[in-house]
Design a protein around this motif. Structure first.
Motif, PDB file in Angstrom:
ATOM      1  N   MET A   1       9.952   0.515  10.015  1.00 16.88           N
ATOM      2  CA  MET A   1       8.355   0.741  10.224  1.00 16.88           C
ATOM      3  C   MET A   1       8.011   1.192  11.583  1.00 16.88           C
ATOM      4  O   MET A   1       8.795   0.547  12.694  1.00 16.88           O
ATOM      5  N   LYS A   2       7.243   2.160  11.778  1.00 22.86           N
ATOM      6  CA  LYS A   2       6.952   2.642  13.416  1.00 22.86           C
ATOM      7  C   LYS A   2       6.310   1.387  13.965  1.00 22.86           C
ATOM      8  O   LYS A   2       5.252   0.778  13.566  1.00 22.86           O
ATOM      9  N   ARG A   3       6.701   1.232  15.429  1.00 21.76           N
ATOM     10  CA  ARG A   3       5.750   0.529  16.265  1.00 21.76           C
ATOM     11  C   ARG A   3       4.186   1.004  16.416  1.00 21.76           C
ATOM     12  O   ARG A   3       4.114   2.235  16.407  1.00 21.76           O
ATOM     13  N   THR A   4       3.655   0.013  16.792  1.00 17.21           N
ATOM     14  CA  THR A   4       2.246   0.476  16.978  1.00 17.21           C
ATOM     15  C   THR A   4       1.859   0.493  18.587  1.00 17.21           C
ATOM     16  O   THR A   4       2.226  -0.795  19.048  1.00 17.21           O
ATOM     17  N   VAL A   5       1.099   1.436  19.225  1.00 18.30           N
ATOM     18  CA  VAL A   5       0.404   1.146  20.259  1.00 18.30           C
ATOM     19  C   VAL A   5      -0.909   1.331  20.273  1.00 18.30           C
ATOM     20  O   VAL A   5      -1.434   1.935  19.497  1.00 18.30           O
ATOM     21  N   PHE A   6      -1.673   0.708  20.870  1.00 24.08           N
ATOM     22  CA  PHE A   6      -3.206   0.712  20.796  1.00 24.08           C
ATOM     23  C   PHE A   6      -3.594   0.857  22.407  1.00 24.08           C
ATOM     24  O   PHE A   6      -3.260   0.131  23.152  1.00 24.08           O
ATOM     25  N   VAL A   7      -4.328   1.868  22.482  1.00 20.16           N
ATOM     26  CA  VAL A   7      -4.859   2.389  23.785  1.00 20.16           C
ATOM     27  C   VAL A   7      -6.527   2.192  23.872  1.00 20.16           C
ATOM     28  O   VAL A   7      -7.103   2.649  22.905  1.00 20.16           O
ATOM     29  N   HIS A  28       3.026   5.019  16.072  1.00 22.07           N
ATOM     30  CA  HIS A  28       1.686   4.872  15.449  1.00 22.07           C
ATOM     31  C   HIS A  28       0.806   4.552  16.470  1.00 22.07           C
ATOM     32  O   HIS A  28       1.071   3.603  17.220  1.00 22.07           O
ATOM     33  N   ILE A  29      -0.053   5.744  17.041  1.00 20.16           N
ATOM     34  CA  ILE A  29      -0.858   5.217  18.078  1.00 20.16           C
ATOM     35  C   ILE A  29      -2.318   5.172  17.602  1.00 20.16           C
ATOM     36  O   ILE A  29      -3.134   6.017  17.130  1.00 20.16           O
ATOM     37  N   ARG A  30      -2.981   4.073  17.941  1.00 21.37           N
ATOM     38  CA  ARG A  30      -4.464   3.637  17.677  1.00 21.37           C
ATOM     39  C   ARG A  30      -5.263   3.869  18.803  1.00 21.37           C
ATOM     40  O   ARG A  30      -4.484   3.473  20.018  1.00 21.37           O
ATOM     41  N   GLY A  31      -6.350   4.196  18.846  1.00 20.98           N
ATOM     42  CA  GLY A  31      -7.229   4.344  19.853  1.00 20.98           C
ATOM     43  C   GLY A  31      -8.549   3.856  19.736  1.00 20.98           C
ATOM     44  O   GLY A  31      -9.295   3.591  18.482  1.00 20.98           O
ATOM     45  N   TYR A  32      -9.315   3.286  20.692  1.00 23.55           N
ATOM     46  CA  TYR A  32     -10.446   2.647  20.690  1.00 23.55           C
ATOM     47  C   TYR A  32     -11.495   3.002  21.961  1.00 23.55           C
ATOM     48  O   TYR A  32     -10.678   3.074  23.188  1.00 23.55           O
ATOM     49  N   ASP A  33     -12.701   3.734  21.876  1.00 20.69           N
ATOM     50  CA  ASP A  33     -13.374   4.103  22.918  1.00 20.69           C
ATOM     51  C   ASP A  33     -14.944   3.832  22.510  1.00 20.69           C
ATOM     52  O   ASP A  33     -15.153   4.088  21.391  1.00 20.69           O
ATOM     53  N   ILE A  34     -15.555   3.401  23.547  1.00 24.23           N
ATOM     54  CA  ILE A  34     -17.159   3.545  23.228  1.00 24.23           C
ATOM     55  C   ILE A  34     -17.843   4.694  22.909  1.00 24.23           C
ATOM     56  O   ILE A  34     -18.880   4.676  22.208  1.00 24.23           O
ATOM     57  N   SER A  35     -17.036   5.706  23.259  1.00 23.15           N
ATOM     58  CA  SER A  35     -17.692   7.223  23.057  1.00 23.15           C
ATOM     59  C   SER A  35     -17.132   7.581  21.565  1.00 23.15           C
ATOM     60  O   SER A  35     -15.839   7.984  21.656  1.00 23.15           O
ATOM     61  N   GLY A  36     -17.882   7.656  20.889  1.00 23.20           N
ATOM     62  CA  GLY A  36     -17.416   8.201  19.559  1.00 23.20           C
ATOM     63  C   GLY A  36     -16.865   9.759  19.842  1.00 23.20           C
ATOM     64  O   GLY A  36     -15.825  10.307  19.003  1.00 23.20           O
ATOM     65  N   GLU A  37     -17.446  10.532  20.645  1.00 22.57           N
ATOM     66  CA  GLU A  37     -17.210  11.880  20.858  1.00 22.57           C
ATOM     67  C   GLU A  37     -15.658  11.999  21.438  1.00 22.57           C
ATOM     68  O   GLU A  37     -14.901  12.608  21.028  1.00 22.57           O
ATOM     69  N   GLN A  38     -15.417  10.781  22.314  1.00 21.18           N
ATOM     70  CA  GLN A  38     -13.920  10.992  23.015  1.00 21.18           C
ATOM     71  C   GLN A  38     -12.958  10.659  21.914  1.00 21.18           C
ATOM     72  O   GLN A  38     -11.889  11.177  21.848  1.00 21.18           O
ATOM     73  N   LEU A  39     -13.189   9.635  20.833  1.00 21.88           N
ATOM     74  CA  LEU A  39     -12.396   9.325  19.872  1.00 21.88           C
ATOM     75  C   LEU A  39     -12.297  10.589  18.892  1.00 21.88           C
ATOM     76  O   LEU A  39     -11.106  10.875  18.638  1.00 21.88           O
ATOM     77  N   LYS A  40     -13.124  11.306  18.416  1.00 26.05           N
ATOM     78  CA  LYS A  40     -12.994  12.388  17.729  1.00 26.05           C
ATOM     79  C   LYS A  40     -12.080  13.489  18.478  1.00 26.05           C
ATOM     80  O   LYS A  40     -11.313  14.114  17.943  1.00 26.05           O
ATOM     81  N   VAL A  41     -12.372  13.709  19.710  1.00 20.98           N
ATOM     82  CA  VAL A  41     -11.498  14.827  20.365  1.00 20.98           C
ATOM     83  C   VAL A  41     -10.139  14.159  20.460  1.00 20.98           C
ATOM     84  O   VAL A  41      -9.192  15.159  20.247  1.00 20.98           O
ATOM     85  N   ALA A  42      -9.815  13.083  20.556  1.00 18.75           N
ATOM     86  CA  ALA A  42      -8.510  12.355  20.680  1.00 18.75           C
ATOM     87  C   ALA A  42      -7.880  12.618  19.481  1.00 18.75           C
ATOM     88  O   ALA A  42      -6.632  12.799  19.631  1.00 18.75           O
ATOM     89  N   LEU A  43      -8.672  12.374  18.412  1.00 17.72           N
ATOM     90  CA  LEU A  43      -8.096  12.449  17.047  1.00 17.72           C
ATOM     91  C   LEU A  43      -7.619  13.997  16.965  1.00 17.72           C
ATOM     92  O   LEU A  43      -6.589  14.066  16.478  1.00 17.72           O
ATOM     93  N   SER A  44      -8.368  14.926  17.127  1.00 17.33           N
ATOM     94  CA  SER A  44      -8.174  16.323  16.705  1.00 17.33           C
ATOM     95  C   SER A  44      -7.176  16.931  17.665  1.00 17.33           C
ATOM     96  O   SER A  44      -6.361  17.783  17.444  1.00 17.33           O
TER      97      SER A  44
END
Ligand code: NAD
Length: 284
Positions: A1-7, A28-44
């Motif tokens: 199983m892949k290890r998980t990193v949370f930024v 597997h990289i998870r992300g959290y940001d108070i800015s929904g826009e930054q999260l969207k861009v990070a995913l794309s």
């Protein structure tokens, strides 16, 4: 199983670290940001694989947790995660430009079976946001790690291994040593750069030609005044003691410069510049 990193905080630095980790590790990289826009861009941009709606969900089962938020926020958030279940053996780190206050707050994590190691990659840009993130941002830069006394050296090696894609040079300092040195070489120069810009802005009120003439040297020395004001506000508030000391020393020095000019001490002025040139030319 892949290890998980949370930024936490997907801006310039969080995004760049995530990209550097992905280069070297199948994770597997998870992300959290108070800015929904930054999260969207990070995913794309595929900086992260998954956006988590909360800190609690992000830390759940994560092997590596990285805080890349402005330092006042990081100070709060490292404390906040102590109330959530964390994976035993996980490493928690941050990338903040100040260390002492964050490392102190991270002591709340000692009750958990995780290791906190403070970090500061000494490279960046006046740009912000995940769009500006680059995996090579830290290549050949110093990456300071501030582990608390008694930290298992294996955890430090493990963290360096996680971060090897940065191609940075790791160096260990105490948190207070970090803040003193970073205050002198980074935080204080930002204050001076901003003050020079303020001076020109005032003169411009009297003679607008000054901005047009402000080229070359002025632009070089004030480039860093274009940095993110939120980040620099937080850094000054965090590194208050070092900065107050540096400001006092600087004021005394400016008094000496003033006296040399008033007294028209050509020799002293020459020596002042010559010594500065010699030291500057000798920098590695
Ligand atoms: P940035 O503005 O590009 O990114 C910060 C991100 O944190 C933003 O996306 C913002 O929305 C997010 N954020 C703010 N509050 C949050 C919260 N409560 N929860 C979740 N996300 C939150 O800034 P950056 O340049 O990436 O700086 C981040 C950290 O890196 C700072 O601590 C800074 O001191 C440090 N640092 C910056 C540089 C540099 O040159 N920019 C260099 C080294 C270290």
């Amino acid at each position: 199983m892949k290890r998980t990193v949370f930024v936490v905080g997907l801006g310039l630095i969080g995004g760049s670290i995530a990209l550097a980790i992905r280069k070297e590790h199948d994770v597997h990289i998870r992300g959290y940001d108070i800015s929904g826009e930054q999260l969207k861009v990070a995913l794309s941009l595929k900086v992260i694989d998954e956006a988590t709606p909360s800190l609690r969900e992000g830390v759940d089962g994560a092997d590596l947790i990285i805080f890349a938020t402005p330092v006042l926020k990081t100070e709060q958030l490292v404390q906040e995660i102590a109330q959530f279940p964390l994976k035993a053996g996980a490493i928690v780190t941050d990338v903040g430009s100040t260390k002492e206050r964050i490392v102190n707050k991270a002591k709340h994590l000692q009750q958990k079976q995780v290791t906190f190691i403070g970090g500061h990659p000494m490279a960046g840009s006046h740009k912000s946001g995940v769009e500006a993130a680059r995996p090579h941002l830290f290549e050949n830069a110093f990456y300071i790690l501030t582990s608390a006394e008694g930290t298992d050296v294996r955890a430090v090696i493990q963290l360096q291994n996680w971060l090897k894609g940065t191609k940075a040079t790791f160096i260990e300092l105490t948190a207070s040593q970090h803040d003193r040195l970073a205050g002198a070489i980074s935080h204080f120069p930002h204050v001076i750069a901003a003050s020079l810009v303020h001076q020109i802005a005032k003169i411009e009120g009297e003679d607008p030609l000054v901005s047009r003439l402000a080229a070359g040297g002025f632009r070089d020395i004030t480039r860093i005044a274009s940095s993110n004001p939120t980040m620099w506000r937080d850094i000054l508030l965090h590194n208050k003691d070092s900065l107050l000391q540096l400001l006092e020393g600087w004021s005394r020095e400016m008094e000496c410069v003033k006296a040399m000019i008033e007294e028209e001490s050509g020799d002293a002025i020459f020596t002042y510049f010559q010594e500065a040139k010699d030291f500057r030319d000798g920098l590695p």
